[in-house]
Write a protein that holds these residues in place. Structure first.
Motif, PDB file in Angstrom:
ATOM      1  N   SER A  71      -2.124   2.339  12.601  1.00 29.28           N
ATOM      2  CA  SER A  71      -1.429   2.562  11.337  1.00 29.28           C
ATOM      3  C   SER A  71       0.071   2.466  11.528  1.00 29.28           C
ATOM      4  CB  SER A  71      -1.782   3.924  10.763  1.00 29.28           C
ATOM      5  OG  SER A  71      -1.116   4.933  11.478  1.00 29.28           O
ATOM      6  N   GLU A  72       0.730   2.209  10.425  1.00 27.31           N
ATOM      7  CA  GLU A  72       2.183   2.073  10.444  1.00 27.31           C
ATOM      8  C   GLU A  72       2.689   2.453   9.055  1.00 27.31           C
ATOM      9  OE1 GLU A  72       5.247  -1.439  11.815  1.00 27.31           O
ATOM     10  OE2 GLU A  72       3.092  -1.786  11.954  1.00 27.31           O
ATOM     11  N   TRP A  73       3.789   3.210   9.015  1.00 25.02           N
ATOM     12  CA  TRP A  73       4.338   3.561   7.702  1.00 25.02           C
ATOM     13  C   TRP A  73       5.213   2.424   7.216  1.00 25.02           C
ATOM     14  CZ3 TRP A  73       3.011   7.308   4.422  1.00 25.02           C
ATOM     15  CH2 TRP A  73       2.206   8.342   4.923  1.00 25.02           C
ATOM     16  N   ASN A  74       4.949   1.963   6.000  1.00 30.59           N
ATOM     17  CA  ASN A  74       5.758   0.904   5.394  1.00 30.59           C
ATOM     18  C   ASN A  74       6.713   1.553   4.409  1.00 30.59           C
ATOM     19  OD1 ASN A  74       6.741  -1.055   3.597  1.00 30.59           O
ATOM     20  ND2 ASN A  74       5.005  -2.408   4.058  1.00 30.59           N
ATOM     21  N   THR A  75       8.015   1.428   4.697  1.00 32.60           N
ATOM     22  CA  THR A  75       9.006   2.077   3.837  1.00 32.60           C
ATOM     23  C   THR A  75       9.837   1.044   3.082  1.00 32.60           C
ATOM     24  OG1 THR A  75      10.356   2.259   5.830  1.00 32.60           O
ATOM     25  CG2 THR A  75       9.201   4.238   5.102  1.00 32.60           C
ATOM     26  N   ASP A  76       9.345  -0.188   3.027  1.00 28.28           N
ATOM     27  CA  ASP A  76      10.092  -1.245   2.331  1.00 28.28           C
ATOM     28  C   ASP A  76      10.159  -0.966   0.831  1.00 28.28           C
ATOM     29  OD1 ASP A  76      10.293  -2.354   4.743  1.00 28.28           O
ATOM     30  OD2 ASP A  76       8.823  -3.975   4.433  1.00 28.28           O
ATOM     31  N   GLU A  77       9.010  -0.484   0.299  1.00 29.42           N
ATOM     32  CA  GLU A  77       8.984  -0.261  -1.149  1.00 29.42           C
ATOM     33  C   GLU A  77       9.501   1.137  -1.488  1.00 29.42           C
ATOM     34  OE1 GLU A  77       5.236  -1.596  -3.016  1.00 29.42           O
ATOM     35  OE2 GLU A  77       4.906  -2.647  -1.132  1.00 29.42           O
ATOM     36  N   SER A  78       9.548   1.445  -2.777  1.00 28.32           N
ATOM     37  CA  SER A  78      10.127   2.722  -3.209  1.00 28.32           C
ATOM     38  C   SER A  78       9.322   3.900  -2.670  1.00 28.32           C
ATOM     39  CB  SER A  78      10.160   2.784  -4.731  1.00 28.32           C
ATOM     40  OG  SER A  78       8.830   2.679  -5.235  1.00 28.32           O
ATOM     41  N   ARG A  79       8.026   3.676  -2.480  1.00 23.64           N
ATOM     42  CA  ARG A  79       7.163   4.765  -2.040  1.00 23.64           C
ATOM     43  C   ARG A  79       6.623   4.462  -0.640  1.00 23.64           C
ATOM     44  NH1 ARG A  79       2.604   4.794  -5.964  1.00 23.64           N
ATOM     45  NH2 ARG A  79       4.238   5.630  -7.288  1.00 23.64           N
ATOM     46  N   PRO A  80       6.822   5.382   0.349  1.00 26.32           N
ATOM     47  CA  PRO A  80       6.287   5.107   1.685  1.00 26.32           C
ATOM     48  C   PRO A  80       4.751   5.095   1.673  1.00 26.32           C
ATOM     49  CG  PRO A  80       7.356   7.272   1.603  1.00 26.32           C
ATOM     50  CD  PRO A  80       7.488   6.671   0.257  1.00 26.32           C
ATOM     51  N   ARG A  81       4.200   4.052   2.293  1.00 24.75           N
ATOM     52  CA  ARG A  81       2.736   3.961   2.336  1.00 24.75           C
ATOM     53  C   ARG A  81       2.282   3.729   3.764  1.00 24.75           C
ATOM     54  NH1 ARG A  81       2.643   0.628  -2.790  1.00 24.75           N
ATOM     55  NH2 ARG A  81       1.796   2.015  -4.388  1.00 24.75           N
ATOM     56  N   LYS A  82       1.115   4.313   4.077  1.00 26.19           N
ATOM     57  CA  LYS A  82       0.562   4.159   5.418  1.00 26.19           C
ATOM     58  C   LYS A  82      -0.344   2.934   5.427  1.00 26.19           C
ATOM     59  CE  LYS A  82      -1.464   7.060   9.031  1.00 26.19           C
ATOM     60  NZ  LYS A  82      -2.111   8.347   9.303  1.00 26.19           N
ATOM     61  N   PHE A  83       0.044   1.926   6.193  1.00 27.22           N
ATOM     62  CA  PHE A  83      -0.761   0.697   6.275  1.00 27.22           C
ATOM     63  C   PHE A  83      -1.661   0.742   7.510  1.00 27.22           C
ATOM     64  CE2 PHE A  83       0.350  -2.665   3.185  1.00 27.22           C
ATOM     65  CZ  PHE A  83       1.220  -1.913   2.403  1.00 27.22           C
ATOM     66  N   TYR A  84      -2.917   0.496   7.283  1.00 30.01           N
ATOM     67  CA  TYR A  84      -3.884   0.475   8.383  1.00 30.01           C
ATOM     68  C   TYR A  84      -4.210  -0.962   8.733  1.00 30.01           C
ATOM     69  CZ  TYR A  84      -4.891   5.426   7.484  1.00 30.01           C
ATOM     70  OH  TYR A  84      -4.801   6.786   7.323  1.00 30.01           O
ATOM     71  N   ARG A  85      -4.531  -1.186  10.021  1.00 29.37           N
ATOM     72  CA  ARG A  85      -4.954  -2.506  10.479  1.00 29.37           C
ATOM     73  C   ARG A  85      -6.044  -2.308  11.536  1.00 29.37           C
ATOM     74  NH1 ARG A  85      -2.757  -7.679  12.116  1.00 29.37           N
ATOM     75  NH2 ARG A  85      -0.615  -7.332  11.466  1.00 29.37           N
ATOM     76  N   THR A  86      -7.048  -3.177  11.486  1.00 31.67           N
ATOM     77  CA  THR A  86      -8.147  -3.071  12.448  1.00 31.67           C
ATOM     78  C   THR A  86      -7.639  -3.418  13.849  1.00 31.67           C
ATOM     79  OG1 THR A  86      -9.639  -3.790  10.709  1.00 31.67           O
ATOM     80  CG2 THR A  86     -10.510  -3.792  12.940  1.00 31.67           C
ATOM     81  N   SER A  87      -7.940  -2.557  14.833  1.00 28.96           N
ATOM     82  CA  SER A  87      -7.517  -2.820  16.216  1.00 28.96           C
ATOM     83  C   SER A  87      -8.518  -3.771  16.881  1.00 28.96           C
ATOM     84  CB  SER A  87      -7.454  -1.512  16.987  1.00 28.96           C
ATOM     85  OG  SER A  87      -8.766  -1.024  17.170  1.00 28.96           O
ATOM     86  N   ASP A  88      -8.236  -4.168  18.120  1.00 27.02           N
ATOM     87  CA  ASP A  88      -9.162  -5.049  18.847  1.00 27.02           C
ATOM     88  C   ASP A  88     -10.508  -4.352  19.032  1.00 27.02           C
ATOM     89  OD1 ASP A  88      -7.231  -6.931  18.928  1.00 27.02           O
ATOM     90  OD2 ASP A  88      -6.613  -6.533  21.013  1.00 27.02           O
ATOM     91  N   GLU A  89     -10.430  -3.041  19.367  1.00 25.46           N
ATOM     92  CA  GLU A  89     -11.673  -2.261  19.504  1.00 25.46           C
ATOM     93  C   GLU A  89     -12.445  -2.249  18.205  1.00 25.46           C
ATOM     94  OE1 GLU A  89     -11.508   1.741  21.356  1.00 25.46           O
ATOM     95  OE2 GLU A  89      -9.499   1.092  21.960  1.00 25.46           O
ATOM     96  N   GLY A  90     -11.700  -2.105  17.092  1.00 26.73           N
ATOM     97  CA  GLY A  90     -12.337  -2.085  15.782  1.00 26.73           C
ATOM     98  C   GLY A  90     -13.016  -3.414  15.481  1.00 26.73           C
ATOM     99  N   ASP A  91     -12.353  -4.504  15.898  1.00 25.99           N
ATOM    100  CA  ASP A  91     -12.933  -5.838  15.718  1.00 25.99           C
ATOM    101  C   ASP A  91     -14.244  -5.962  16.469  1.00 25.99           C
ATOM    102  OD1 ASP A  91     -11.945  -7.629  13.969  1.00 25.99           O
ATOM    103  OD2 ASP A  91     -10.367  -8.413  15.313  1.00 25.99           O
ATOM    104  N   ASP A  92     -14.228  -5.481  17.733  1.00 26.37           N
ATOM    105  CA  ASP A  92     -15.448  -5.531  18.552  1.00 26.37           C
ATOM    106  C   ASP A  92     -16.565  -4.732  17.888  1.00 26.37           C
ATOM    107  OD1 ASP A  92     -14.036  -7.004  20.317  1.00 26.37           O
ATOM    108  OD2 ASP A  92     -13.727  -5.391  21.794  1.00 26.37           O
TER     109      ASP A  92
END
Lengths: 116, 319
Positions: A71-92
């Protein structure tokens, strides 16, 4: 939001049991493209994977804790949002789950063909 | 952010002790609430209504926080439930009774009246039972929270299986014969010491027990013995049922209580007999605590035995 709303609580309970694992698989597949909670909730429901917000948000946290999502917090927009991304383990794990899904599907088809 | 959302986030995060985790959880909740409100407003709800609806859907903040953090929402979960239950039942079967007897012994040693001795024993047993139940549960509730996720229940193996209850006909007939022999002997001794005592003061026969036991108190003892015989027959026919066990305990308590009371108030032994055989009253007095404690111990043992047997049979029947 349910794909097949059923008034019978017993049927509804069994459907929920059957679908429980598919939410994990769907989230792992969908989050190959990074996304945040509410967007994922809407896209899953649009794709017919009926899931409740109270299930999905804690699930994302758990998958992150298990290292299947990052996960990573995206603060580009007016409201901070937590962005999730599938990891390599998650892909497996997603690959394993999909293989098992197909195996189960084939097994069930055999079973229903043998017992008409 | 309105005060309602602030209050919700505060309620959900205030018990999270780690600073980083609390900040992160608060940010996530604010994101989710704001996104939900946006969606509801897009569907035509007014700002305030949308916020109210969004927070209602989130539900109890403490529950939500527990779900987010994967914290247990039960005092003792399935991992430890049966270990806790077994330990608690074992401790409750042994410790309160033991402490109760010791407290009664101390009270008897201090020459307190019979009622006080019994009361001291019972209240000590009750307060110990409460302490045992509370601390056992508190320790397990702590372990439930402290043990890392994925800790399995301690392994169970078939050798832990209990023996089958021995409810065979022969076994129960032996119990019945033993009870009836004992009860008849007691009743015979009770009558014999009055009508056939071998001690004489001149021409007068000297009963061992106080003559003014008759008719009422001695009669009561005989009646209780008769009840006990009936009870033994009932147990033989029906086995150890809960009503049977309760009746057994009631009769034991009544018999033991009556004996202790008679003994402590010097109404049991015949003073003329004591004098005749040359005993000193102080010997009788110094033996008092031991007689009382022995009686209390026997009654307690009988009661526990009855409950255990009824419990075992109850499980055997229901399984």
């Amino acid at each position: 939001m349910d794909v097949d709303p059923s008034p019978d609580p017993v049927v509804a309970g069994h459907l929920q049991e059957l679908r429980r694992g598919t939410v994990v698989l769907a989230a792992l597949v969908a989050l190959r493209t990074p996304g945040y909670g509410y967007a994922l909730l809407e896209s899953l429901n649009e794709h017919g994977i009926g899931v409740d917000a109270n299930t999905l948000y804690p699930l994302l946290r758990r998958l992150e804790k298990q290292g299947l999502l990052t996960s990573e917090w995206n603060t580009d927009e007016s409201r901070p949002r937590k962005f999730y991304r599938t990891s390599d383990e998650g892909d497996d794990l997603a690959a394993t789950l999909i293989a098992d899904w197909h195996r189960l599907d084939a097994s069930l088809r055999h079973l229903t063909e043998e017992t008409p | 952010m309105s005060t309602l959302t602030d209050r919700y986030v505060h309620a959900a995060t205030r018990f999270v002790s780690a600073e980083d985790e609390r900040t992160e959880l608060a940010l996530e909740l604010r994101e989710r609430i704001a996104d939900t409100i946006d969606d509801l407003r897009a569907r035509g709800l007014a700002e305030e209504q949308a916020e109210w609806q969004a927070l209602s859907d989130l539900g109890d903040p403490l529950r939500l926080a527990a779900e987010y953090r994967g914290r247990p929402m039960q005092l003792i979960g399935p991992r430890y439930y049966f270990i806790w239950l077994r330990l608690l039942v074992t401790l409750l079967a042994i410790v309160p009774a033991a402490i109760g007897v010791i407290a009664a012994l101390a009270a008897a040693g201090a020459r307190e009246p019979a009622g006080d001795i019994i009361g001291t024993g019972i209240s000590a047993a009750l307060s110990v039972a409460l302490q045992v139940a509370f601390w056992t549960t508190a320790v397990f509730a702590f372990i439930e929270r402290a043990a890392p996720d994925g800790t399995e229940e301690t392994a169970w193996s078939p050798e832990k299986l209990p023996e089958l209850p021995d409810a065979s006909e022969r076994h129960r007939r032996n119990d019945l014969v033993a009870s009836l022999v004992f009860i008849t002997t007691m009743a015979a001794l009770l009558v014999w010491q009055y009508v056939g005592s071998p001690f004489f003061d001149g021409e007068t026969r000297l009963p061992i027990l106080a003559p003014d036991l008759w008719p009422w108190r001695g009669g009561a003892l005989l009646a209780l013995l008769a009840l006990e015989a009936g009870q033994a027959l009932w147990l033989y026919r029906r086995g150890w049922t809960w009503p049977g066990a309760i009746a057994n305990i009631a009769i034991s308590l009544a018999f033991g209580g009556l004996l202790v009371w008679l003994f402590l108030t010097d109404r049991l032994l015949n003073p003329a007999f004591i004098e005749h055989v040359g005993w000193d009253q102080s010997w009788v007095d110094s033996a008092t605590p031991f007689v009382v404690v022995a009686t209390v111990a026997i009654v307690a043992w009988e009661s526990i035995d009855a409950l255990l047997k009824a419990g075992r049979r109850g499980r055997a029947v229901s399984s």
